[in-house]
Design a protein around this motif. Structure first.
Motif, PDB file in Angstrom:
ATOM      1  N   VAL A 193       0.843  -1.196   0.000  1.00 54.81           N
ATOM      2  CA  VAL A 193       0.000   0.000   0.000  1.00 54.81           C
ATOM      3  C   VAL A 193       0.882   1.253   0.000  1.00 54.81           C
ATOM      4  O   VAL A 193       0.633   2.195  -0.755  1.00 54.81           O
ATOM      5  CB  VAL A 193      -0.989  -0.008   1.185  1.00 54.81           C
ATOM      6  CG1 VAL A 193      -1.720   1.318   1.312  1.00 54.81           C
ATOM      7  CG2 VAL A 193      -1.980  -1.155   1.020  1.00 54.81           C
ATOM      8  N   ALA A 194       1.932   1.270   0.803  1.00 55.23           N
ATOM      9  CA  ALA A 194       2.842   2.426   0.843  1.00 55.23           C
ATOM     10  C   ALA A 194       3.490   2.637  -0.527  1.00 55.23           C
ATOM     11  O   ALA A 194       3.602   3.778  -0.995  1.00 55.23           O
ATOM     12  CB  ALA A 194       3.902   2.234   1.923  1.00 55.23           C
ATOM     13  N   ASP A 195       3.901   1.552  -1.193  1.00 56.20           N
ATOM     14  CA  ASP A 195       4.500   1.671  -2.528  1.00 56.20           C
ATOM     15  C   ASP A 195       3.517   2.269  -3.528  1.00 56.20           C
ATOM     16  O   ASP A 195       3.885   3.117  -4.342  1.00 56.20           O
ATOM     17  CB  ASP A 195       4.988   0.315  -3.033  1.00 56.20           C
ATOM     18  CG  ASP A 195       6.256  -0.149  -2.330  1.00 56.20           C
ATOM     19  OD1 ASP A 195       6.918   0.680  -1.663  1.00 56.20           O
ATOM     20  OD2 ASP A 195       6.579  -1.348  -2.447  1.00 56.20           O
ATOM     21  N   ARG A 196       2.270   1.837  -3.475  1.00 56.74           N
ATOM     22  CA  ARG A 196       1.249   2.372  -4.385  1.00 56.74           C
ATOM     23  C   ARG A 196       0.996   3.856  -4.109  1.00 56.74           C
ATOM     24  O   ARG A 196       0.813   4.646  -5.041  1.00 56.74           O
ATOM     25  CB  ARG A 196      -0.058   1.593  -4.269  1.00 56.74           C
ATOM     26  CG  ARG A 196       0.009   0.212  -4.812  1.00 56.74           C
ATOM     27  CD  ARG A 196       0.223   0.243  -6.327  1.00 56.74           C
ATOM     28  NE  ARG A 196       0.117  -1.076  -6.883  1.00 56.74           N
ATOM     29  CZ  ARG A 196      -0.569  -1.386  -7.958  1.00 56.74           C
ATOM     30  NH1 ARG A 196      -1.191  -0.452  -8.630  1.00 56.74           N
ATOM     31  NH2 ARG A 196      -0.610  -2.608  -8.396  1.00 56.74           N
ATOM     32  N   LEU A 197       0.971   4.235  -2.844  1.00 53.27           N
ATOM     33  CA  LEU A 197       0.782   5.642  -2.500  1.00 53.27           C
ATOM     34  C   LEU A 197       1.946   6.486  -3.005  1.00 53.27           C
ATOM     35  O   LEU A 197       1.744   7.567  -3.562  1.00 53.27           O
ATOM     36  CB  LEU A 197       0.622   5.807  -0.985  1.00 53.27           C
ATOM     37  CG  LEU A 197      -0.685   5.294  -0.389  1.00 53.27           C
ATOM     38  CD1 LEU A 197      -0.587   5.217   1.134  1.00 53.27           C
ATOM     39  CD2 LEU A 197      -1.861   6.171  -0.809  1.00 53.27           C
ATOM     40  N   LYS A 198       3.159   5.989  -2.817  1.00 58.20           N
ATOM     41  CA  LYS A 198       4.350   6.737  -3.248  1.00 58.20           C
ATOM     42  C   LYS A 198       4.421   6.871  -4.765  1.00 58.20           C
ATOM     43  O   LYS A 198       4.964   7.849  -5.269  1.00 58.20           O
ATOM     44  CB  LYS A 198       5.626   6.061  -2.749  1.00 58.20           C
ATOM     45  CG  LYS A 198       5.896   6.284  -1.288  1.00 58.20           C
ATOM     46  CD  LYS A 198       7.283   5.830  -0.923  1.00 58.20           C
ATOM     47  CE  LYS A 198       7.241   4.476  -0.295  1.00 58.20           C
ATOM     48  NZ  LYS A 198       8.517   4.037   0.251  1.00 58.20           N
ATOM     49  N   SER A 199       3.914   5.882  -5.492  1.00 56.13           N
ATOM     50  CA  SER A 199       4.034   5.905  -6.952  1.00 56.13           C
ATOM     51  C   SER A 199       2.847   6.583  -7.642  1.00 56.13           C
ATOM     52  O   SER A 199       2.795   6.638  -8.866  1.00 56.13           O
ATOM     53  CB  SER A 199       4.216   4.491  -7.490  1.00 56.13           C
ATOM     54  OG  SER A 199       3.059   3.715  -7.256  1.00 56.13           O
ATOM     55  N   ALA A 200       1.911   7.108  -6.867  1.00 50.00           N
ATOM     56  CA  ALA A 200       0.771   7.815  -7.447  1.00 50.00           C
ATOM     57  C   ALA A 200       1.259   9.092  -8.137  1.00 50.00           C
ATOM     58  O   ALA A 200       2.347   9.598  -7.861  1.00 50.00           O
ATOM     59  CB  ALA A 200      -0.248   8.148  -6.364  1.00 50.00           C
ATOM     60  N   ASP A 201       0.456   9.617  -9.021  1.00 54.95           N
ATOM     61  CA  ASP A 201       0.826  10.803  -9.797  1.00 54.95           C
ATOM     62  C   ASP A 201       0.547  12.092  -9.035  1.00 54.95           C
ATOM     63  O   ASP A 201      -0.466  12.231  -8.351  1.00 54.95           O
ATOM     64  CB  ASP A 201       0.061  10.831 -11.125  1.00 54.95           C
ATOM     65  CG  ASP A 201       0.627   9.860 -12.143  1.00 54.95           C
ATOM     66  OD1 ASP A 201       1.749   9.352 -11.941  1.00 54.95           O
ATOM     67  OD2 ASP A 201      -0.048   9.621 -13.163  1.00 54.95           O
ATOM     68  N   TYR A 202       1.452  13.036  -9.206  1.00 51.43           N
ATOM     69  CA  TYR A 202       1.332  14.363  -8.614  1.00 51.43           C
ATOM     70  C   TYR A 202       0.218  15.119  -9.319  1.00 51.43           C
ATOM     71  O   TYR A 202       0.097  15.059 -10.541  1.00 51.43           O
ATOM     72  CB  TYR A 202       2.664  15.097  -8.782  1.00 51.43           C
ATOM     73  CG  TYR A 202       2.701  16.468  -8.192  1.00 51.43           C
ATOM     74  CD1 TYR A 202       2.975  16.660  -6.844  1.00 51.43           C
ATOM     75  CD2 TYR A 202       2.476  17.588  -8.985  1.00 51.43           C
ATOM     76  CE1 TYR A 202       3.024  17.932  -6.295  1.00 51.43           C
ATOM     77  CE2 TYR A 202       2.520  18.862  -8.446  1.00 51.43           C
ATOM     78  CZ  TYR A 202       2.793  19.025  -7.108  1.00 51.43           C
ATOM     79  OH  TYR A 202       2.838  20.283  -6.566  1.00 51.43           O
ATOM     80  N   ILE A 203      -0.611  15.820  -8.550  1.00 54.14           N
ATOM     81  CA  ILE A 203      -1.670  16.622  -9.170  1.00 54.14           C
ATOM     82  C   ILE A 203      -1.533  18.112  -8.845  1.00 54.14           C
ATOM     83  O   ILE A 203      -1.753  18.949  -9.692  1.00 54.14           O
ATOM     84  CB  ILE A 203      -3.077  16.091  -8.814  1.00 54.14           C
ATOM     85  CG1 ILE A 203      -4.138  16.770  -9.680  1.00 54.14           C
ATOM     86  CG2 ILE A 203      -3.379  16.232  -7.347  1.00 54.14           C
ATOM     87  CD1 ILE A 203      -5.497  16.121  -9.641  1.00 54.14           C
ATOM     88  N   ARG A 204      -1.150  18.436  -7.615  1.00 48.20           N
ATOM     89  CA  ARG A 204      -0.968  19.843  -7.252  1.00 48.20           C
ATOM     90  C   ARG A 204      -0.284  19.954  -5.901  1.00 48.20           C
ATOM     91  O   ARG A 204      -0.235  18.999  -5.140  1.00 48.20           O
ATOM     92  CB  ARG A 204      -2.296  20.586  -7.242  1.00 48.20           C
ATOM     93  CG  ARG A 204      -3.286  20.030  -6.260  1.00 48.20           C
ATOM     94  CD  ARG A 204      -4.607  20.766  -6.312  1.00 48.20           C
ATOM     95  NE  ARG A 204      -5.651  19.867  -5.849  1.00 48.20           N
ATOM     96  CZ  ARG A 204      -6.855  19.806  -6.353  1.00 48.20           C
ATOM     97  NH1 ARG A 204      -7.202  20.601  -7.329  1.00 48.20           N
ATOM     98  NH2 ARG A 204      -7.743  18.977  -5.872  1.00 48.20           N
ATOM     99  N   GLY A 205       0.218  21.154  -5.630  1.00 48.79           N
ATOM    100  CA  GLY A 205       0.912  21.397  -4.369  1.00 48.79           C
ATOM    101  C   GLY A 205       0.383  22.642  -3.690  1.00 48.79           C
ATOM    102  O   GLY A 205      -0.378  23.409  -4.265  1.00 48.79           O
ATOM    103  N   PHE A 206       0.807  22.811  -2.459  1.00 49.71           N
ATOM    104  CA  PHE A 206       0.386  23.947  -1.657  1.00 49.71           C
ATOM    105  C   PHE A 206       1.601  24.547  -0.977  1.00 49.71           C
ATOM    106  O   PHE A 206       2.625  23.888  -0.817  1.00 49.71           O
ATOM    107  CB  PHE A 206      -0.652  23.506  -0.613  1.00 49.71           C
ATOM    108  CG  PHE A 206      -1.880  22.931  -1.245  1.00 49.71           C
ATOM    109  CD1 PHE A 206      -2.915  23.767  -1.641  1.00 49.71           C
ATOM    110  CD2 PHE A 206      -1.988  21.570  -1.485  1.00 49.71           C
ATOM    111  CE1 PHE A 206      -4.040  23.247  -2.259  1.00 49.71           C
ATOM    112  CE2 PHE A 206      -3.116  21.041  -2.098  1.00 49.71           C
ATOM    113  CZ  PHE A 206      -4.139  21.884  -2.489  1.00 49.71           C
TER     114      PHE A 206
END
Length: 151
Positions: free
Chosen positions: A14-27
């Protein structure tokens, strides 16, 4: 406040999947872990079904915090999108464009909050007082958190 050591799934996957998700925006500014105070990022990531904080992997990997089953199931699947704006974000991530370019497009996307999250939080959430009991906090850290929570 998340409840540590409550995960009932394969934490590493689960941690690997979260880390490899795509960036969408930042704050602006960086968020800190509510458990250990480590900096955990300032962006949002997506698997094209859900959007979640960049630092969510930290809570899973370091503190084994439980996540809802619907999110875990979603993370283990590949998702296509019919939304033209999200498709644009996907292509930018695939081409490794800089985060500031992706952010410009991602910040214009209005993503509704899933009712599944609210329902899950109601079912599994702790009161503020119960959550504070889960941590080994110094007196001053506990007082600061209590003050922020209005306790």
């Amino acid at each position: 406040m998340p409840k540590p050591n409550s995960a009932t799934y394969d934490v590493a996957s689960v941690a690997d999947r979260l880390k490899s998700a795509d960036y969408i925006r930042g704050f602006r500014g960086s968020s800190v872990c509510r458990i250990c105070q480590e900096r955990v990022g300032s962006g949002e990531l997506t698997n094209y079904e859900y959007v979640f904080p960049e630092g969510l992997y930290h809570y899973v990997e370091e503190h084994e915090v439980a996540l809802p089953n619907f999110l875990i199931e979603s993370l283990m699947e590949e998702h296509e999108t019919n939304d033209i704006q999200l498709e644009s974000i996907k292509r930018m991530n695939e081409h490794n464009l800089p985060k500031d370019m992706i952010h410009r497009s991602g910040s214009m996307i209005n993503i509704s909050i899933s009712s599944e999250w609210s329902q899950w939080l109601e079912e599994t959430g702790l009161t503020n007082e119960e959550a504070l009991e889960q941590y080994d906090l110094t007196y001053s850290n506990k007082r600061n958190i209590e003050r922020r929570m209005g306790l």
